[in-house]
Write a protein that holds these residues in place. Structure first.
Motif, PDB file in Angstrom:
ATOM      1  N   LEU A 132      98.185  94.511 -76.765  1.00 51.37           N
ATOM      2  CA  LEU A 132      97.234  94.930 -77.787  1.00 51.37           C
ATOM      3  C   LEU A 132      95.802  94.770 -77.308  1.00 51.37           C
ATOM      4  O   LEU A 132      95.524  94.026 -76.363  1.00 51.37           O
ATOM      5  N   PRO A 133      94.849  95.434 -77.967  1.00 51.64           N
ATOM      6  CA  PRO A 133      93.439  95.235 -77.608  1.00 51.64           C
ATOM      7  C   PRO A 133      92.985  93.818 -77.941  1.00 51.64           C
ATOM      8  O   PRO A 133      93.671  93.063 -78.629  1.00 51.64           O
ATOM      9  N   ARG A 134      91.786  93.477 -77.466  1.00 53.64           N
ATOM     10  CA  ARG A 134      91.281  92.109 -77.592  1.00 53.64           C
ATOM     11  C   ARG A 134      91.264  91.614 -79.028  1.00 53.64           C
ATOM     12  O   ARG A 134      91.676  90.487 -79.318  1.00 53.64           O
ATOM     13  N   ASP A 135      90.783  92.431 -79.965  1.00 56.70           N
ATOM     14  CA  ASP A 135      90.602  91.978 -81.343  1.00 56.70           C
ATOM     15  C   ASP A 135      91.923  91.699 -82.042  1.00 56.70           C
ATOM     16  O   ASP A 135      91.920  91.062 -83.107  1.00 56.70           O
ATOM     17  N   GLN A 136      93.028  92.150 -81.487  1.00 53.47           N
ATOM     18  CA  GLN A 136      94.332  91.851 -82.070  1.00 53.47           C
ATOM     19  C   GLN A 136      95.132  90.882 -81.200  1.00 53.47           C
ATOM     20  O   GLN A 136      95.809  90.000 -81.716  1.00 53.47           O
ATOM     21  N   GLY A 137      95.062  91.040 -79.891  1.00 53.70           N
ATOM     22  CA  GLY A 137      95.860  90.195 -79.005  1.00 53.70           C
ATOM     23  C   GLY A 137      95.429  88.745 -79.008  1.00 53.70           C
ATOM     24  O   GLY A 137      96.256  87.825 -79.109  1.00 53.70           O
ATOM     25  N   LEU A 138      94.106  88.487 -78.914  1.00 58.42           N
ATOM     26  CA  LEU A 138      93.629  87.105 -78.869  1.00 58.42           C
ATOM     27  C   LEU A 138      93.917  86.333 -80.156  1.00 58.42           C
ATOM     28  O   LEU A 138      94.351  85.177 -80.094  1.00 58.42           O
ATOM     29  N   PRO A 139      93.685  86.898 -81.353  1.00 54.75           N
ATOM     30  CA  PRO A 139      94.023  86.135 -82.564  1.00 54.75           C
ATOM     31  C   PRO A 139      95.503  85.792 -82.673  1.00 54.75           C
ATOM     32  O   PRO A 139      95.854  84.690 -83.126  1.00 54.75           O
ATOM     33  N   LEU A 140      96.401  86.692 -82.251  1.00 56.09           N
ATOM     34  CA  LEU A 140      97.830  86.380 -82.321  1.00 56.09           C
ATOM     35  C   LEU A 140      98.185  85.257 -81.352  1.00 56.09           C
ATOM     36  O   LEU A 140      98.946  84.340 -81.697  1.00 56.09           O
ATOM     37  N   ALA A 141      97.644  85.309 -80.138  1.00 50.83           N
ATOM     38  CA  ALA A 141      97.914  84.230 -79.180  1.00 50.83           C
ATOM     39  C   ALA A 141      97.338  82.906 -79.674  1.00 50.83           C
ATOM     40  O   ALA A 141      97.963  81.846 -79.516  1.00 50.83           O
ATOM     41  N   ALA A 142      96.165  82.948 -80.294  1.00 47.81           N
ATOM     42  CA  ALA A 142      95.556  81.722 -80.805  1.00 47.81           C
ATOM     43  C   ALA A 142      96.408  81.109 -81.916  1.00 47.81           C
ATOM     44  O   ALA A 142      96.529  79.874 -82.005  1.00 47.81           O
ATOM     45  N   GLU A 143      96.992  81.929 -82.779  1.00 49.79           N
ATOM     46  CA  GLU A 143      97.852  81.398 -83.838  1.00 49.79           C
ATOM     47  C   GLU A 143      99.075  80.689 -83.244  1.00 49.79           C
ATOM     48  O   GLU A 143      99.470  79.618 -83.709  1.00 49.79           O
ATOM     49  N   LEU A 144      99.656  81.270 -82.218  1.00 56.94           N
ATOM     50  CA  LEU A 144     100.839  80.654 -81.599  1.00 56.94           C
ATOM     51  C   LEU A 144     100.474  79.371 -80.861  1.00 56.94           C
ATOM     52  O   LEU A 144     101.256  78.411 -80.845  1.00 56.94           O
ATOM     53  N   LEU A 145      99.294  79.335 -80.249  1.00 57.30           N
ATOM     54  CA  LEU A 145      98.883  78.149 -79.494  1.00 57.30           C
ATOM     55  C   LEU A 145      98.565  76.965 -80.396  1.00 57.30           C
ATOM     56  O   LEU A 145      98.505  75.829 -79.924  1.00 57.30           O
ATOM     57  N   GLN A 146      98.365  77.206 -81.669  1.00 55.74           N
ATOM     58  CA  GLN A 146      98.072  76.118 -82.591  1.00 55.74           C
ATOM     59  C   GLN A 146      99.333  75.521 -83.205  1.00 55.74           C
ATOM     60  O   GLN A 146      99.239  74.694 -84.108  1.00 55.74           O
ATOM     61  N   ARG A 147     100.477  75.935 -82.690  1.00 52.00           N
ATOM     62  CA  ARG A 147     101.744  75.363 -83.133  1.00 52.00           C
ATOM     63  C   ARG A 147     102.291  74.450 -82.039  1.00 52.00           C
ATOM     64  O   ARG A 147     101.957  74.596 -80.868  1.00 52.00           O
ATOM     65  N   THR A 148     103.150  73.536 -82.444  1.00 49.30           N
ATOM     66  CA  THR A 148     103.753  72.600 -81.480  1.00 49.30           C
ATOM     67  C   THR A 148     105.230  72.890 -81.249  1.00 49.30           C
ATOM     68  O   THR A 148     105.857  72.210 -80.432  1.00 49.30           O
ATOM     69  N   ASP A 149     105.790  73.890 -81.930  1.00 46.39           N
ATOM     70  CA  ASP A 149     107.225  74.160 -81.791  1.00 46.39           C
ATOM     71  C   ASP A 149     107.600  74.567 -80.373  1.00 46.39           C
ATOM     72  O   ASP A 149     108.714  74.285 -79.920  1.00 46.39           O
ATOM     73  N   ASP A 150     106.689  75.242 -79.682  1.00 49.91           N
ATOM     74  CA  ASP A 150     107.019  75.823 -78.376  1.00 49.91           C
ATOM     75  C   ASP A 150     106.352  75.078 -77.225  1.00 49.91           C
ATOM     76  O   ASP A 150     106.159  75.646 -76.148  1.00 49.91           O
TER      77      ASP A 150
END
Length: 450
Positions: free
Chosen positions: A208-226
């Motif tokens: 995805l472009p920057r404005d969509q790809g970075l927010p999705l990755a940031a949401e996943l990085l704020q979890r501890t499950d993975d």
């Protein structure tokens, strides 16, 4: 046959046995496929010698190949194989057929027919089913062109995690998500419980472009499950790495938030990699990004992780010209590596390095002397005294005829005296703060233990 074990977002397999064995050395099974009647077809290449030279020279027999049918003992073969004769309603009823060939054929036929009424029925069926019928119904609806953004958003709440993952995958094939669907996926990334769905979110974010790809990755990085998943942390890193070249400011803006900086996924998998990625290119704007990361680091532990990546990036390389902001941040570190301090022109570090060189060489000299003494003892030579070469006691020997030997290093061969003089040579003498940069430091680092 293999046993499949789930491991986070992926799986591992363990071989159990061979479904088919043959003592014929020419038996070469090269392909297996589900047959329409429910059996398994095996293509046997049947060639004794496998060699490319024989193949392109036409030295093989093209008529010796064989096909085997493997089926369960006592099980009747399915004769309902003319699916092209069935109506759309009849096809939808066998989307959960136990034979994979039937399910895949139904998906293909419904996609080719692309009937609007059938698409409406498929949407309803996907919402009420939860197994293979729902997943294959989704594929058929997509092939028929009936999967729109509104329906895809609704399916993000489907109970089957594979349906949720495939909806994200299919919408992501457009390389940009519809606005409403993107916000729904972003909310899903915060609470999704299945690792395969989270892995698909990360995989789609990369496309995805920057404005969509970075927010999705940031949401996943704020979890501890993975945190210990073998794939999802790296998938998130690849999203950041992809945009660190042309959208560096947007990537660095994520780290201005102290809360994001302190996330376990970020600490363990991102900080060192991002710092190394920026420093490895050696360009001024990338190095300025390193300075901003160091300035934003909330604690010494975070700076240490960043410096681990920076040290890896410059390992074995000539230190490039550093921006003033980065040089300032590096000098403010609590305990920077000695090699880095030397390369920054720290006079105290240069002096410390010279002391380490002298001590290292002196230790090598002592080791050689000890080894020489041990060799003398093994051969019965008294290392405390040496017989005189001239005079009346030269031939007598014995304790009374010995003269004490002086073990002065200055009287020895150049192995010791020459090494000491080499330490005073012009190549090791500092000529200013930057004197020991470049090849001098590389030569010294090979001689001085870390």
């Amino acid at each position: 046959l293999s046993e499949r074990s789930v491991g986070g977002a992926s799986f591992t397999t363990r071989d159990l046995s061979f479904p088919v064995k043959n003592s014929d050395v020419a038996f070469r099974p090269v392909y297996m496929v589900n047959a329409p009647d429910g059996s398994v077809l095996i293509a046997d290449f049947y060639e004794r010698y496998i060699a490319h030279g024989q193949h392109y020279q036409s030295q093989i027999d093209p008529t010796s190949g064989r096909i085997y049918r493997l089926s369960a003992k006592g099980k009747q073969r399915d004769t309902d194989t003319r699916l092209d004769k069935k109506t759309d309603d009849q096809l939808r009823q066998i989307l959960d057929h136990p034979n994979k060939w039937h399910r895949q054929t139904v998906v293909r036929l419904l996609g080719q027919r692309a009937d609007a009424a059938a698409n409406v029925a498929l949407r309803k069926q996907i919402g009420t089913k939860s197994g293979q019928a729902a997943l294959h119904g989704l594929w058929a609806l997509h092939q028929a062109g009936g999967l729109d953004a509104a329906n895809a958003t609704e399916l993000l709440a489907h109970p089957n995690p594979l349906v949720r993952a495939w909806v994200i995958r299919l919408q992501g094939d457009r390389r940009e998500l519809p606005a409403g669907f993107f916000e729904a996926v972003r909310r899903l990334a915060r609470h999704e419980g299945h690792p395969e769905v989270r892995a698909q979110i990360a995989g789609t974010a990369f496309r995805l472009p920057r404005d969509q790809g970075l927010p999705l990755a940031a949401e996943l990085l704020q979890r501890t499950d993975d945190l210990y998943d073998p794939f999802i942390p790296l998938q998130c890193w690849w999203v950041l790495e992809r945009h660190s070249e042309n959208d560096r400011a947007a990537v660095l803006a994520l780290f201005y938030d102290k809360k994001f900086f302190r996330q376990p996924m970020v600490e363990q998998h991102i900080l060192a990699r991002l710092m190394r990625r920026l420093a490895a290119r050696g360009r001024q704007d990338d190095l300025a990004g390193c300075a901003r990361l160091l300035a934003a680091a909330p604690t010494k532990a975070h700076r240490d992780k960043l410096m681990a990546g920076f040290s890896k990036a410059i390992e074995g390389q000539v230190l490039p010209l550093l921006p003033d902001a980065l040089a300032k941040q590096l000098r403010q570190l609590d305990n920077p590596p000695l090699a880095l301090r030397v390369r920054l022109g720290d006079e105290v570090a240069v002096l410390g390095l010279e002391v380490r060189v002298v001590l290292g060489v002196a230790e090598q000299i002592l080791v050689r002397l000890r080894e020489s003494h041990r060799r003398r003892r093994r051969h019965g030579v008294d290392i405390g005294c040496a017989p005189p070469r001239h005079g009346p006691h030269a031939a007598a020997g014995g304790a009374g005829g010995r003269v004490p030997r002086r073990l002065a290093l200055r009287a020895r061969h150049s192995k010791t005296g020459g090494a000491a003089r080499a330490l005073q040579g012009p190549r090791l003498a500092p000529r200013g703060p930057g004197a020991l940069q470049g090849h001098h430091v590389r030569r010294l680092r090979r001689r001085v233990p870390e």
